[in-house]
Design an enzyme around this catalytic site. Structure first.
Site, PDB file in Angstrom:
ATOM      1  N   GLN A  78       4.676   0.301   2.853  1.00 44.86           N
ATOM      2  CA  GLN A  78       4.560   0.619   1.430  1.00 44.86           C
ATOM      3  C   GLN A  78       3.442   1.638   1.320  1.00 44.86           C
ATOM      4  O   GLN A  78       2.431   1.487   2.003  1.00 44.86           O
ATOM      5  CB  GLN A  78       4.205  -0.657   0.654  1.00 44.86           C
ATOM      6  CG  GLN A  78       4.441  -0.600  -0.815  1.00 44.86           C
ATOM      7  CD  GLN A  78       5.869  -0.971  -1.180  1.00 44.86           C
ATOM      8  OE1 GLN A  78       6.307  -2.075  -0.941  1.00 44.86           O
ATOM      9  NE2 GLN A  78       6.604  -0.033  -1.743  1.00 44.86           N
TER      10      GLN A  78
ATOM     11  N   THR B  97      -0.032  -4.098   1.237  1.00 45.40           N
ATOM     12  CA  THR B  97       0.958  -5.070   0.750  1.00 45.40           C
ATOM     13  C   THR B  97       1.494  -5.814   1.967  1.00 45.40           C
ATOM     14  O   THR B  97       1.274  -5.401   3.103  1.00 45.40           O
ATOM     15  CB  THR B  97       2.198  -4.435   0.061  1.00 45.40           C
ATOM     16  OG1 THR B  97       2.998  -3.793   1.052  1.00 45.40           O
ATOM     17  CG2 THR B  97       1.831  -3.456  -1.026  1.00 45.40           C
ATOM     18  N   THR B  98       2.254  -6.875   1.694  1.00 46.91           N
ATOM     19  CA  THR B  98       2.928  -7.605   2.773  1.00 46.91           C
ATOM     20  C   THR B  98       4.393  -7.179   2.816  1.00 46.91           C
ATOM     21  O   THR B  98       5.252  -7.894   3.287  1.00 46.91           O
ATOM     22  CB  THR B  98       2.709  -9.115   2.557  1.00 46.91           C
ATOM     23  OG1 THR B  98       1.294  -9.331   2.429  1.00 46.91           O
ATOM     24  CG2 THR B  98       3.187  -9.972   3.711  1.00 46.91           C
ATOM     25  N   HIS B  99       4.650  -5.984   2.288  1.00 49.06           N
ATOM     26  CA  HIS B  99       6.022  -5.470   2.235  1.00 49.06           C
ATOM     27  C   HIS B  99       6.315  -4.632   3.470  1.00 49.06           C
ATOM     28  O   HIS B  99       6.247  -3.411   3.429  1.00 49.06           O
ATOM     29  CB  HIS B  99       6.222  -4.653   0.966  1.00 49.06           C
ATOM     30  CG  HIS B  99       5.793  -5.394  -0.270  1.00 49.06           C
ATOM     31  ND1 HIS B  99       5.402  -4.765  -1.430  1.00 49.06           N
ATOM     32  CD2 HIS B  99       5.696  -6.716  -0.527  1.00 49.06           C
ATOM     33  CE1 HIS B  99       5.080  -5.661  -2.339  1.00 49.06           C
ATOM     34  NE2 HIS B  99       5.236  -6.862  -1.815  1.00 49.06           N
ATOM     35  N   LEU B 100       6.632  -5.316   4.563  1.00 49.47           N
ATOM     36  CA  LEU B 100       6.950  -4.648   5.819  1.00 49.47           C
ATOM     37  C   LEU B 100       8.471  -4.629   5.959  1.00 49.47           C
ATOM     38  O   LEU B 100       9.130  -5.612   5.619  1.00 49.47           O
ATOM     39  CB  LEU B 100       6.302  -5.397   6.976  1.00 49.47           C
ATOM     40  CG  LEU B 100       4.772  -5.501   6.868  1.00 49.47           C
ATOM     41  CD1 LEU B 100       4.242  -6.640   7.704  1.00 49.47           C
ATOM     42  CD2 LEU B 100       4.120  -4.208   7.282  1.00 49.47           C
TER      43      LEU B 100
END
Lengths: 250, 594
Positions: free
Chosen positions: B350, B519-522
């Site tokens: 992100q 973010t933890t949006h991998l």
């Protein structure tokens, strides 16, 4: 101005504020929202012992010299001043000592398998083999040695202005400081100390810091109230004082 | 020797959102299902008990609910020429641990997807020409359309109890002047709940964005605006904006989670078993390597167990799915030099930028108030809602105020130039903690030939297996986009008339910083697509090479979205489950012929 003079107003403030802060235990668990929202309790309700002062706390990890350093350092990082009590009054020193007995302080929450590359770029994150317990031990010894090399006094015995100056140099981590810090980078030590001091100033008192909820009161954080349905849309100052997990009230 | 467990129809690895959705769907289809979760059992009671959970130190700072990286982490390097180092302390991203996974501690921003992002390469080639996409950018189409997914977005929102305001429903305009998003695609139904209230920060953003000429809308939030019962009979209470959302178990039953919204229904059925503290080491394959026979795991007592199953669902976090495939020999590992292979390919993230605006004491933003999914956003620069032609970069970014609740240890910030300690710090912190607005550009992130995942040659986990290695850095396109978004968002911040502004954007040449939370949006690493040469999974999230392994999750995204991923993750999981129920179970085998 001698350091005695400088420190007197703070001690004075501490003495007064500790006697003025009402700490009322509402209940240990299962607090109902209605109870928390009630008007501040009158002074005679549920009298509890006054908060234990820092002097009564016996450190379990730090030695006497280290304990003197921690007390002196937290008092400069977040000083008592016109804004209100500081980290010392909040019990940050006790908090840090108590943290030393948690898995965090021995690095048990981190991935600590080697090989280590302690000189990696900062954007690679934490790459040191050192853990908080060890960083304190090494960092305090180095700071006191550096301090004594300057005028024979340990950090805790320096006047406030000298302590502030030393802390600024630790923070900057310049070469004139690094020379005294073979075993631990001064910046690493400073950052840990500052981080833990802020934790001790702002944590729930259940962890030993933020006594009298002084950290929360300073900034207007209501603590464990955690129910703001009626306040979401309002451009107003939130009027209720902070409460803690144990039901202490600011 | 491993203990051989009783065979089941389906074994699910991981019990977060995708594992829970698959468990519900497959038990509805009559299968015997076992879910193996490597972390502990956890639920609203006792893990989200008030007031114990209102503890910033334990949750946000010591990171109680996140992955235990003392046992297993990832290694990271910026390029193939560097030596990867372990992520020793959680920083940039915070994967979950235990029952509920990251779905227990997430915030609750619950978007769908901008339709063009499902056909990213085709769309950009059609509008801007083939040469507009940089040579090393490996963006692809998902192989599924928004229209195909719409019923599954709709159902996932009903399960999550999502609050929001539709723009159009079946082509009928319903959201104008009411907080709808004019750029949102058409929907078959309104949101299950009306949008949440707006915080003062969100109101300020809304006013400023309107003044600058943009079109603000209410963020779709999986935090309830009122009481709700979902299609599974799970009940939720109204969110009270407690401010302990992201990183916490919701004590109010207001934030959607696998634990609150799905697990209660699964507890009622005899054909489901949840086994916490069960750490899967690998998927077992038969001699042909084209069929899985089950999984091997370590149980709570440390015993090695084998769980035979006809169907294996990898429902772990994005990078765990990829690592399990690599450890199990499923699919051809990706090689960044030749560009061949598929597992580990197209790892994306992100592209965040943040601006903080500081105000006088007559503006009360009360930042301790918050809900994780709540806020006001604009999509004027998201997806391809503006002409990228003159700007020379690929990708877009929603911008928003998403006041999730800021707490004092980690959540205070001061105007630039404020000292980090001493009386000046104290004064500034007291002056600004409840008088500031934080806004983000939540930028899409594209995939590149050199950003990928493989197994680390040096470091291993607590069981002796190699860690996953990330080779990842920001590319020129990312920096260009980030700077563009900062400039646009800066205009909104200025229109708020603050006393001071702090800008956190990317600089030219800046490297990926593993230490600071983004973010933890991998995304990616086990991507879906239409061609087995360029994707690990077909459009139903089925492995091309091993037909009885399905891999739901953001690991299937060929690149990162402008929006938060959970909404698309959930919809794709329901879409995949439907294909399993209606096609695969009748005739097990590849659902798409290569």
């Amino acid at each position: 101005m001698s350091d005695q003079d400088q420190d007197n107003p703070r001690r004075d403030f501490l003495r007064k504020s500790l006697t003025l802060i009402p700490v009322v235990t509402v209940a240990s668990t299962g607090l109902g929202g209605s109870m928390l929202m009630a008007a501040p309790a009158p002074a005679q309700a549920s009298p509890v012992p006054p908060p234990v002062s820092d002097k009564a706390y016996e450190p379990s990890y730090f030695s006497a010299e280290e304990w003197a350093f921690i007390n002196a350092a937290v008092a400069r990082l977040i000083p008592a001043d016109a804004q209100g009590p500081g980290a010392l009054e909040a019990g940050a020193a006790e908090y840090i000592d108590r943290q030393m007995n948690t898995p965090y302080a021995s690095g048990a929450l981190w991935f600590m398998q080697g090989p280590f590359n302690a000189d990696a770029a900062p954007e690679m994150g934490w790459q040191s083999k050192l853990v908080p317990k060890v960083i304190y031990r090494l960092g305090i010894a180095a700071t006191d040695a550096w301090s004594k090399a300057f005028n024979g006094k340990a950090f805790a015995a320096q006047d406030s202005a000298t302590q502030d100056d030393m802390l600024r140099r630790l923070e900057a981590g310049g070469s004139e400081v690094s020379a005294h810090f073979d075993a631990v980078p001064p910046k690493m030590f400073f950052n840990l100390l500052l981080q833990n001091t802020k934790e001790g100033f702002f944590c729930d008192p259940i962890h030993g810091g933020n006594k009298g909820l002084v950290g929360w009161t300073m900034i207007g954080f209501p603590g464990a109230r955690a129910d703001f349905m009626d306040w979401v849309e309002r451009n107003e100052q939130y009027p209720f004082p902070a409460v803690s997990i144990r039901g202490e009230r600011a | 020797m491993a203990t051989i467990m009783k065979k089941v129809d389906a074994v699910i690895v991981g019990f977060g959102w995708t594992g829970a959705i698959m468990a519900k769907e497959l038990t509805e289809a009559g299968l015997n299902v076992v879910a193996l979760e490597r972390g502990p059992m956890q639920d609203t009671y006792p893990d989200g008990n008030y007031p114990q959970v209102i503890d910033e130190l334990t949750y946000s700072v010591r990171k109680k609910l996140f992955q235990d990286i003392s046992k297993e982490t990832v290694t990271i390097r910026h390029s193939v020429n560097d030596v990867a180092l372990p992520n020793r302390q959680l920083g940039a991203f915070l994967p979950g641990n235990g029952v509920g996974g990251a779905g227990l501690h997430w915030s609750g921003v619950h978007f769908r997807v901008d339709p063009i992002e499902l056909r990213m390469r085709s769309h950009y080639e059609e509008r801007y020409g083939k040469h507009f996409i940089p040579k090393d950018m490996t963006i692809q189409d998902f192989g599924v359309s928004y229209e195909e997914l719409e019923p599954f977005f709709d159902y996932a929102e009903k399960v999550f109890g999502t609050s929001g305001q539709a723009w159009t429903v079946n082509g009928q305009l319903v959201g104008e002047g009411r907080g709808g998003n004019p750029y949102a695609p058409d929907r078959s139904n309104p949101f299950p709940l009306e949008a949440q209230k707006n915080t003062v920060s969100a109101q300020l953003f809304q006013k400023a964005a309107t003044a600058v000429g943009y079109k603000p809308y209410n963020l779709p939030s999986a935090n309830t605006s009122g009481p709700y019962t979902n299609p599974y009979g799970a009940q939720m209470g109204p969110c009270n904006f407690c401010g302990f959302c992201s990183g916490y178990v919701c004590y109010m039953y207001s934030k959607a989670s696998p634990n609150v919204n799905i697990l209660p229904a699964l507890r009622q059925v005899p054909n489901f078993e949840l086994r916490p503290n069960s750490h899967v080491l690998k998927v077992n394959l038969d001699n042909t390597k084209s069929k899985a026979t089950g999984v091997t795991y370590i149980d709570a007592q440390g015993r090695e167990c084998e769980q035979p199953a006809d169907l294996v669902i990898l429902g772990a976090f994005q990078f765990h799915n990829v690592r399990l495939m690599l450890l199990s020999g499923i699919g051809k590992p990706y090689d960044p030099i030749s560009g061949e292979g598929v597992v580990g390919k197209n790892f994306a993230y992100q592209n965040m930028a943040t601006i903080k605006a500081f105000f006088d004491k007559d503006t009360h933003t009360n930042n301790f108030i918050g809900a994780g999914g709540n806020g006001v956003a604009i999509d004027d620069f998201n997806a391809d809602n503006f002409d990228h032609g003159p700007h020379g970069f690929v990708g877009g970014s929603p911008m928003w105020v998403n006041q999730a609740g800021s707490r004092p240890i980690a959540g205070t910030s001061n105007p630039p130039g404020t000292p980090a300690w001493g009386s000046a710090w104290k004064r500034a912190t007291a002056d600004y903690y409840t008088h500031q607005v934080s806004m983000d550009a939540h930028g899409a992130h594209q995939s590149y030939r050199g950003n990928y995942l493989d197994l680390d040659p040096v470091y291993h986990d607590a069981y002796g297996l190699p860690l996953l290695r990330m080779t990842f850095d920001w590319q020129e396109n990312d920096i260009k986009m980030n700077r563009f978004m900062v400039e646009k968002m800066g205009k909104i911040a200025e229109a708020m008339n603050p006393k001071a502004i702090a800008v956190l954007g990317k600089k030219v040449g800046e490297h990926f910083n593993t230490a600071s939370y983004q973010t933890t949006h991998l995304n990616g690493g086990a991507i879906m697509g239409t061609d087995p040469k360029t994707s690990a999974l077909n459009r139903y999230l089925q492995c091309w090479d091993v037909h009885n392994v399905f891999v739901p999750g953001a690991s299937a995204f060929p690149q990162g979205l402008g929006y938060n991923p959970t909404g698309l993750v959930a919809a794709l999981t329901y879409w995949s489950a439907r294909a399993i129920r209606e096609q695969y179970l009748k005739n097990p085998g590849p659902l798409v012929q290569a």
